[in-house]
Write an enzyme that holds these catalytic residues in place. Sequence first.
Site, PDB file in Angstrom:
ATOM      1  N   GLU A 189      -4.316   1.743   2.573  1.00 32.47           N
ATOM      2  CA  GLU A 189      -3.839   2.118   3.900  1.00 32.47           C
ATOM      3  C   GLU A 189      -4.151   3.578   4.218  1.00 32.47           C
ATOM      4  O   GLU A 189      -4.203   4.424   3.327  1.00 32.47           O
ATOM      5  CB  GLU A 189      -2.319   1.924   3.989  1.00 32.47           C
ATOM      6  CG  GLU A 189      -1.890   0.487   3.777  1.00 32.47           C
ATOM      7  CD  GLU A 189      -0.386   0.336   3.706  1.00 32.47           C
ATOM      8  OE1 GLU A 189       0.119  -0.718   4.138  1.00 32.47           O
ATOM      9  OE2 GLU A 189       0.291   1.263   3.211  1.00 32.47           O
ATOM     10  N   ASP A 244       6.981  -3.445   1.774  1.00 35.05           N
ATOM     11  CA  ASP A 244       6.238  -2.452   2.537  1.00 35.05           C
ATOM     12  C   ASP A 244       4.859  -2.916   2.994  1.00 35.05           C
ATOM     13  O   ASP A 244       3.985  -2.103   3.274  1.00 35.05           O
ATOM     14  CB  ASP A 244       6.095  -1.162   1.720  1.00 35.05           C
ATOM     15  CG  ASP A 244       5.432  -1.409   0.369  1.00 35.05           C
ATOM     16  OD1 ASP A 244       5.087  -2.569   0.070  1.00 35.05           O
ATOM     17  OD2 ASP A 244       5.254  -0.437  -0.382  1.00 35.05           O
TER      18      ASP A 244
END
Length: 367
Positions: A56, A231
């Site tokens: 990410e 998450d």
Amino acid sequence: MVDYIGISDIRRIVREQGIESLIAQIATQIEADYRRWGAFEKDARIASHSPVGVIELMPISDGRCYTFKYVNGHPGNTAAGLLTVTAFGVLADVETGYPLLLSELTIVTALRTAAMSVLAARWMARPDARVLALIGNGAQSEFQAIAFAHQLGIREVRLYDVDEAASHKLERNLRRSRATQHLLIVRAASVADAVRGADIVTTITADKRNAVILSPEMIEPGMHLNAVGGDCPGKTELHADILLRPDARVVVELEAQSRIEGEVQQMAPDFPVTEFEQIVRGAVPGRHHAGEVSIFDSVGFALEDYSALRVLHQLVQEDPRRARQIDLVPDLDDPKDLYGAAVDVPGLPIRHDTPFAVAHTAGGAVQ
């Protein structure tokens, strides 16, 4: 030259500042930055998913400074002796676009996650909370325990992990840490045993799946749940019915991101949530009553990394020896001559006797 904080540098900073003090500094900065929520350009992180994990990018800017974090999450890495999460980040000057600081963020992410967890609990948990259950005793668990012991007055911490070696590691480290020597440390036989009677429950597990770490019958009125591990899409820790309790309230960092990656990804699009900034700015109370079940659906947001990088940058400004410098950006006498910077070697003469040299006679004919 750009300031650089590597692993050896952050270790030195942690030893110098004290881990509990550094977490507290980051928490203070995070709170200050959440208070000016409207100043930031905010986007959900950019994620590249694979069957084994996720990579990410987490960008944010307040118009003066820009930061981003590169971070991965690969739960299977530990079987190969590798970290589940690694990260690095950049703090840049918006006016020039020049990077000011390049830093490791693997250790710092654990520090800022603990800082965010304890900051949320300070606003949302009951003031008399003294017992913490830590479900998932991996790489970030010590940071969580230290933060809650130092800043929230936790006196008892209960440990549970499906991997007994992880709990043993956590207990050993907590008993060796000056910040947690006063804690009563209890090794629980199950999640239910760890959670029973706890004031605060932190779930921080690594498996990338829709797990049910906490089930409805485990939840008691007045608990504060700090759900950290869920998450990414397809990864949760709480049974959906916990969020649907009539006495429960769910708080998120950035709603647009948490709808995709948090515990609320299980819920309908109109499921009500509160963004944490509303609490910090005083728009809504942190806790409505003592019996409320408060849930902080913590997926990690770029603002928190911005805050951590700002703290590190300030520490380097106070003492430049806390960082090294690297030649990440060319320093040119003529900013238009990037080619010269690429090919010129000091002291190396320019040759004119190559087959490609062009000479001109007095009459202008090319030879």
